[in-house]
Design a protein around this motif. Sequence first.
Motif, PDB file in Angstrom:
ATOM      1  N   MET A   1       0.840  -1.258   0.066  1.00 27.73           N
ATOM      2  CA  MET A   1      -0.109   0.037  -0.049  1.00 27.73           C
ATOM      3  C   MET A   1       0.940   1.437   0.209  1.00 27.73           C
ATOM      4  SD  MET A   1      -3.066   0.867   2.579  1.00 27.73           S
ATOM      5  CE  MET A   1      -4.529   0.497   1.756  1.00 27.73           C
ATOM      6  N   ALA A   2       0.612   2.412  -0.715  1.00 27.31           N
ATOM      7  CA  ALA A   2       1.073   3.506  -0.869  1.00 27.31           C
ATOM      8  C   ALA A   2       1.651   4.064   0.199  1.00 27.31           C
ATOM      9  CB  ALA A   2       0.686   4.331  -1.905  1.00 27.31           C
ATOM     10  N   ASN A   3       0.596   4.175   1.263  1.00 24.79           N
ATOM     11  CA  ASN A   3       0.919   5.087   2.444  1.00 24.79           C
ATOM     12  C   ASN A   3       2.006   4.333   3.366  1.00 24.79           C
ATOM     13  OD1 ASN A   3      -0.658   3.237   3.445  1.00 24.79           O
ATOM     14  ND2 ASN A   3      -2.216   4.599   4.237  1.00 24.79           N
ATOM     15  N   GLU A   4       2.102   2.934   3.377  1.00 21.28           N
ATOM     16  CA  GLU A   4       2.910   2.177   4.272  1.00 21.28           C
ATOM     17  C   GLU A   4       4.148   2.574   3.748  1.00 21.28           C
ATOM     18  OE1 GLU A   4       1.717  -1.761   4.119  1.00 21.28           O
ATOM     19  OE2 GLU A   4      -0.208  -1.543   4.826  1.00 21.28           O
ATOM     20  N   GLN A   5       4.406   2.394   2.229  1.00 21.79           N
ATOM     21  CA  GLN A   5       5.760   2.853   1.572  1.00 21.79           C
ATOM     22  C   GLN A   5       6.342   4.136   1.896  1.00 21.79           C
ATOM     23  OE1 GLN A   5       5.073   2.368  -2.407  1.00 21.79           O
ATOM     24  NE2 GLN A   5       5.290   0.117  -2.432  1.00 21.79           N
ATOM     25  N   LEU A   6       5.339   5.116   2.060  1.00 22.10           N
ATOM     26  CA  LEU A   6       5.704   6.293   2.436  1.00 22.10           C
ATOM     27  C   LEU A   6       5.926   6.602   3.496  1.00 22.10           C
ATOM     28  CD1 LEU A   6       5.958   9.355   1.447  1.00 22.10           C
ATOM     29  CD2 LEU A   6       3.413   9.772   1.860  1.00 22.10           C
ATOM     30  N   ARG A   7       5.261   5.840   4.674  1.00 23.34           N
ATOM     31  CA  ARG A   7       5.719   5.986   6.006  1.00 23.34           C
ATOM     32  C   ARG A   7       6.927   5.375   6.401  1.00 23.34           C
ATOM     33  NH1 ARG A   7       2.336   8.537   9.334  1.00 23.34           N
ATOM     34  NH2 ARG A   7      -0.073   8.150   8.803  1.00 23.34           N
ATOM     35  N   ARG A   8       7.230   4.183   5.698  1.00 17.51           N
ATOM     36  CA  ARG A   8       8.655   3.702   5.904  1.00 17.51           C
ATOM     37  C   ARG A   8       9.655   4.813   5.536  1.00 17.51           C
ATOM     38  NH1 ARG A   8       6.306  -1.197   4.011  1.00 17.51           N
ATOM     39  NH2 ARG A   8       6.855  -0.874   1.909  1.00 17.51           N
ATOM     40  N   GLU A   9       9.717   5.458   4.523  1.00 21.60           N
ATOM     41  CA  GLU A   9      10.349   6.513   3.879  1.00 21.60           C
ATOM     42  C   GLU A   9      10.575   7.414   5.179  1.00 21.60           C
ATOM     43  OE1 GLU A   9      12.762   6.584   1.712  1.00 21.60           O
ATOM     44  OE2 GLU A   9      12.156   4.480   1.077  1.00 21.60           O
ATOM     45  N   ILE A  10       9.451   7.979   5.607  1.00 19.25           N
ATOM     46  CA  ILE A  10       9.181   8.874   6.736  1.00 19.25           C
ATOM     47  C   ILE A  10      10.269   8.505   8.098  1.00 19.25           C
ATOM     48  CG2 ILE A  10       7.963  10.349   8.201  1.00 19.25           C
ATOM     49  CD1 ILE A  10       5.745  10.409   5.924  1.00 19.25           C
ATOM     50  N   ARG A  11      10.000   7.449   8.243  1.00 14.45           N
ATOM     51  CA  ARG A  11      10.685   7.005   9.642  1.00 14.45           C
ATOM     52  C   ARG A  11      12.150   6.563   9.183  1.00 14.45           C
ATOM     53  NH1 ARG A  11       7.331   8.881  11.293  1.00 14.45           N
ATOM     54  NH2 ARG A  11       5.183   8.091  12.082  1.00 14.45           N
ATOM     55  N   LYS A  12      12.525   6.454   8.145  1.00 16.35           N
ATOM     56  CA  LYS A  12      14.154   6.321   8.013  1.00 16.35           C
ATOM     57  C   LYS A  12      14.739   7.672   8.356  1.00 16.35           C
ATOM     58  CE  LYS A  12      13.706   3.199   3.857  1.00 16.35           C
ATOM     59  NZ  LYS A  12      14.323   3.114   2.577  1.00 16.35           N
TER      60      LYS A  12
ATOM     61  N   LYS B   1      11.533  10.916  13.288  1.00 18.04           N
ATOM     62  CA  LYS B   1      11.056  10.121  14.430  1.00 18.04           C
ATOM     63  C   LYS B   1       9.520  10.018  14.473  1.00 18.04           C
ATOM     64  CE  LYS B   1      15.172  10.706  17.638  1.00 18.04           C
ATOM     65  NZ  LYS B   1      15.467  11.036  18.506  1.00 18.04           N
ATOM     66  N   THR B   2       9.003  11.221  13.981  1.00 14.73           N
ATOM     67  CA  THR B   2       7.399  11.346  14.086  1.00 14.73           C
ATOM     68  C   THR B   2       7.068  12.093  12.660  1.00 14.73           C
ATOM     69  OG1 THR B   2       7.686  13.577  15.040  1.00 14.73           O
ATOM     70  CG2 THR B   2       7.372  11.823  16.584  1.00 14.73           C
ATOM     71  N   ASP B   3       5.734  11.903  12.370  1.00 16.89           N
ATOM     72  CA  ASP B   3       5.161  12.849  11.278  1.00 16.89           C
ATOM     73  C   ASP B   3       5.294  14.401  11.486  1.00 16.89           C
ATOM     74  OD1 ASP B   3       4.298  10.284  10.051  1.00 16.89           O
ATOM     75  OD2 ASP B   3       2.457  10.583  10.421  1.00 16.89           O
ATOM     76  N   MET B   4       5.248  14.576  12.737  1.00 17.03           N
ATOM     77  CA  MET B   4       5.062  15.971  13.121  1.00 17.03           C
ATOM     78  C   MET B   4       6.543  16.728  12.977  1.00 17.03           C
ATOM     79  SD  MET B   4       3.266  18.402  14.524  1.00 17.03           S
ATOM     80  CE  MET B   4       3.583  20.177  14.946  1.00 17.03           C
ATOM     81  N   GLU B   5       7.672  15.909  13.126  1.00 20.20           N
ATOM     82  CA  GLU B   5       8.940  16.321  12.976  1.00 20.20           C
ATOM     83  C   GLU B   5       9.162  16.572  11.255  1.00 20.20           C
ATOM     84  OE1 GLU B   5      13.495  14.942  13.325  1.00 20.20           O
ATOM     85  OE2 GLU B   5      12.028  13.513  14.398  1.00 20.20           O
ATOM     86  N   MET B   6       8.546  15.762  10.664  1.00 19.93           N
ATOM     87  CA  MET B   6       8.617  16.100   9.176  1.00 19.93           C
ATOM     88  C   MET B   6       7.873  17.215   8.709  1.00 19.93           C
ATOM     89  SD  MET B   6       8.121  13.168   5.669  1.00 19.93           S
ATOM     90  CE  MET B   6       7.647  13.871   4.119  1.00 19.93           C
TER      91      MET B   6
END
Length: 66
Positions: free
Chosen positions: A1-12, A15-20
């Motif tokens: 699923m696309a959002n899972e791939q994007l979340r993996r990239e963000i977590r690399k 630490k949080t979505d807020m930080e990005m």
Amino acid sequence: MANEQLRREIRKKYKTDMEMAEKMGWTKQKLSKTILGQRCPKVSDINAMSNALEIPVETVISFFIQ
């Protein structure tokens, strides 16, 4: 699923979505809605995500085109 791939990239990188979101000058809500596909990202949004994640624009686009 696309959002899972994007979340993996963000977590690399973050630490949080807020930080990005803060890095891009976005609200957490805007980022969350974009990740979940509840809002269609503009070209400027794709560029901002690419820069924040330090990945090619094409990779970011691939997350939204499935």
